[in-house]
Write a protein that holds these residues in place. Structure first.
Motif, PDB file in Angstrom:
ATOM      1  N   THR A  56     -26.890 -24.924  21.782  1.00 57.32           N
ATOM      2  CA  THR A  56     -25.848 -25.740  22.410  1.00 57.32           C
ATOM      3  C   THR A  56     -25.658 -25.341  23.865  1.00 57.32           C
ATOM      4  N   ARG A  57     -25.616 -24.046  24.140  1.00 60.84           N
ATOM      5  CA  ARG A  57     -25.422 -23.571  25.522  1.00 60.84           C
ATOM      6  C   ARG A  57     -26.567 -24.013  26.424  1.00 60.84           C
ATOM      7  N   ARG A  91     -17.290 -34.481  24.184  1.00 57.21           N
ATOM      8  CA  ARG A  91     -16.354 -33.513  23.612  1.00 57.21           C
ATOM      9  C   ARG A  91     -16.887 -32.081  23.773  1.00 57.21           C
ATOM     10  N   THR A  92     -18.157 -31.880  23.474  1.00 57.28           N
ATOM     11  CA  THR A  92     -18.751 -30.542  23.574  1.00 57.28           C
ATOM     12  C   THR A  92     -18.832 -30.092  25.030  1.00 57.28           C
ATOM     13  N   PHE A  93     -19.243 -30.993  25.902  1.00 55.95           N
ATOM     14  CA  PHE A  93     -19.367 -30.687  27.330  1.00 55.95           C
ATOM     15  C   PHE A  93     -18.011 -30.310  27.919  1.00 55.95           C
ATOM     16  N   THR A  94     -16.981 -31.077  27.610  1.00 55.23           N
ATOM     17  CA  THR A  94     -15.642 -30.822  28.153  1.00 55.23           C
ATOM     18  C   THR A  94     -15.106 -29.480  27.681  1.00 55.23           C
ATOM     19  N   ARG A  95     -15.356 -29.159  26.419  1.00 62.54           N
ATOM     20  CA  ARG A  95     -14.891 -27.870  25.887  1.00 62.54           C
ATOM     21  C   ARG A  95     -15.592 -26.710  26.590  1.00 62.54           C
ATOM     22  N   GLY A  98     -14.874 -27.466  30.925  1.00 64.58           N
ATOM     23  CA  GLY A  98     -13.519 -27.743  31.399  1.00 64.58           C
ATOM     24  C   GLY A  98     -13.388 -29.072  32.114  1.00 64.58           C
ATOM     25  N   HIS A  99     -14.458 -29.857  32.152  1.00 59.96           N
ATOM     26  CA  HIS A  99     -14.469 -31.193  32.755  1.00 59.96           C
ATOM     27  C   HIS A  99     -15.310 -32.103  31.884  1.00 59.96           C
ATOM     28  N   SER A 100     -14.986 -33.378  31.862  1.00 61.54           N
ATOM     29  CA  SER A 100     -15.850 -34.328  31.181  1.00 61.54           C
ATOM     30  C   SER A 100     -17.136 -34.473  31.970  1.00 61.54           C
ATOM     31  N   PRO A 101     -18.205 -34.995  31.358  1.00 67.91           N
ATOM     32  CA  PRO A 101     -19.450 -35.197  32.113  1.00 67.91           C
ATOM     33  C   PRO A 101     -19.256 -36.048  33.367  1.00 67.91           C
ATOM     34  N   ARG A 102     -18.452 -37.089  33.293  1.00 66.24           N
ATOM     35  CA  ARG A 102     -18.238 -37.947  34.457  1.00 66.24           C
ATOM     36  C   ARG A 102     -17.468 -37.197  35.551  1.00 66.24           C
ATOM     37  N   GLU A 103     -16.465 -36.425  35.166  1.00 64.64           N
ATOM     38  CA  GLU A 103     -15.716 -35.642  36.152  1.00 64.64           C
ATOM     39  C   GLU A 103     -16.618 -34.599  36.807  1.00 64.64           C
ATOM     40  N   TYR A 104     -17.460 -33.974  36.000  1.00 60.86           N
ATOM     41  CA  TYR A 104     -18.370 -32.952  36.510  1.00 60.86           C
ATOM     42  C   TYR A 104     -19.327 -33.565  37.523  1.00 60.86           C
ATOM     43  N   ARG A 105     -19.855 -34.745  37.202  1.00 57.33           N
ATOM     44  CA  ARG A 105     -20.779 -35.417  38.115  1.00 57.33           C
ATOM     45  C   ARG A 105     -20.062 -35.843  39.386  1.00 57.33           C
ATOM     46  N   THR A 106     -18.867 -36.363  39.271  1.00 62.10           N
ATOM     47  CA  THR A 106     -18.123 -36.828  40.444  1.00 62.10           C
ATOM     48  C   THR A 106     -17.818 -35.688  41.400  1.00 62.10           C
ATOM     49  N   GLN A 187     -22.025 -22.423  37.109  1.00 64.29           N
ATOM     50  CA  GLN A 187     -22.180 -23.790  36.607  1.00 64.29           C
ATOM     51  C   GLN A 187     -20.835 -24.474  36.397  1.00 64.29           C
ATOM     52  N   ARG A 188     -19.873 -23.769  35.846  1.00 60.47           N
ATOM     53  CA  ARG A 188     -18.561 -24.388  35.613  1.00 60.47           C
ATOM     54  C   ARG A 188     -17.927 -24.853  36.914  1.00 60.47           C
TER      55      ARG A 188
END
Length: 299
Positions: A56-57, A91-95, A98-106, A187-188
């Motif tokens: 998963t990681r 769900r897994t990415f956000t956990r 700490g950001h959703s995939p879209r937030e992380y990309r933005t 990464q975070r």
């Protein structure tokens, strides 16, 4: 029978080549010719995490790098990294981040640009799988092999590190703790990773030494760092550079050879040495093929 290091590395290589497929514990147990219970226990002992946590990681790390380096749809990135649905991935990415995939990309990387994003993605892909296994002992020795040694002018670089005082026998354990922590922090927070993990030795004594384990980044972070993580700036300068080929257990002999070479050339150390781990042990399971670059700044 205990799972040997070479067997583990071969298993990791198989996992890493199939991360979009089924790498569940029952499948891994068949590959390893072991019971699920035995494999789970020994995998955790050697890698420091369960098979599921490992896969998963690594999947998440690779997916996160792709999100900030390409324009592919989030659902396509999720599917290509082994997630059954967009919802499970989100769900897994956000956990984890700490950001959703879209937030992380933005938010993107702290140093933008197509080239830096490509370097970041490539580095993450080659580093994430075995971030806790650099300096792992294989209990293998090799005959003395002449090093490729030269003097170079090196550019300045930035890094994030964690510092520990350890004995020589504790180097691998210290890096198994510090490198994943620093890598995960970078990464975070969207920091642009620009090179493989390294270990620097600012103090070496008879009984113990100080080790700084970390990764290089494109620019220092603007936000305050977590406890234990420090920003490091290495200035440009002249250095002796050598390429060590083989198991990590044989690195001390290479350092001794570099010291002899420096004496013959009339050079002296000007700052702390460091070693960069160029080869991912989980991609190339044979320790004889591992490459470690040793750098000693000189005057």
């Amino acid at each position: 029978m205990p799972l040997r290091t070479r067997e583990l590395l071969r298993l990791l290589a198989a996992i890493n080549s199939r991360l979009s497929g089924d790498v569940s514990l029952p499948v891994l147990a068949v590959w390893a010719h072991r019971s699920q219970f035995d494999l789970h226990r020994q995998f955790r002992r050697l890698v420091g995490e369960t098979p599921k946590a490992y896969t998963t990681r690594v999947r998440l790390a690779s997916a996160a790098a792709e999100l900030v380096s390409t324009d592919r749809r989030v659902s396509a990135v999720a599917f290509d990294h082994g997630f059954a649905s967009h919802e499970v991935f989100t769900r897994t990415f956000t956990r984890h981040f700490g950001h959703s995939p879209r937030e992380y990309r933005t938010r993107g990387l702290h140093v933008a640009g197509r080239r830096t994003a490509a370097v970041h993605a490539s580095t993450v892909g080659s580093t994430a799988p075995c971030i806790s296994l650099y300096r792992i002992s294989t209990a293998e020795r090799k005959p003395a092999v002449p090093l490729d040694i030269s003097v170079r002018d090196l550019s300045a670089f930035h890094a994030l590190v964690m510092r520990r005082r350890v004995t020589r026998d504790e180097i691998a354990t210290a890096l198994a703790e510090s490198l994943p922590t620093v890598f995960g922090y970078a990464q975070r927070h969207g920091l642009t990773i620009t090179g493989p993990p390294f270990a620097r030795y600012p103090e070496v004594g008879m009984g113990s030494l100080v080790i700084e384990g970390g990764i290089t980044v494109a620019a220092p972070p603007s936000a305050a760092l977590d406890d234990g993580i420090e920003a490091l700036a290495i200035p440009a300068g002249r250095a002796v550079v050598a390429l060590h080929r083989g198991p990590y257990d044989c690195l001390p002999e290479s350092y001794q050879e570099i010291e002899r070479w420096m004496r013959d050339q009339g050079l002296s150390a000007a700052a702390a040495p460091w070693e960069t781990y160029l080869t991912d042990p989980g991609e190339r399971p044979d320790p004889a093929t591992w490459e470690t670059e040793i750098v000693q700044p000189v005057r």
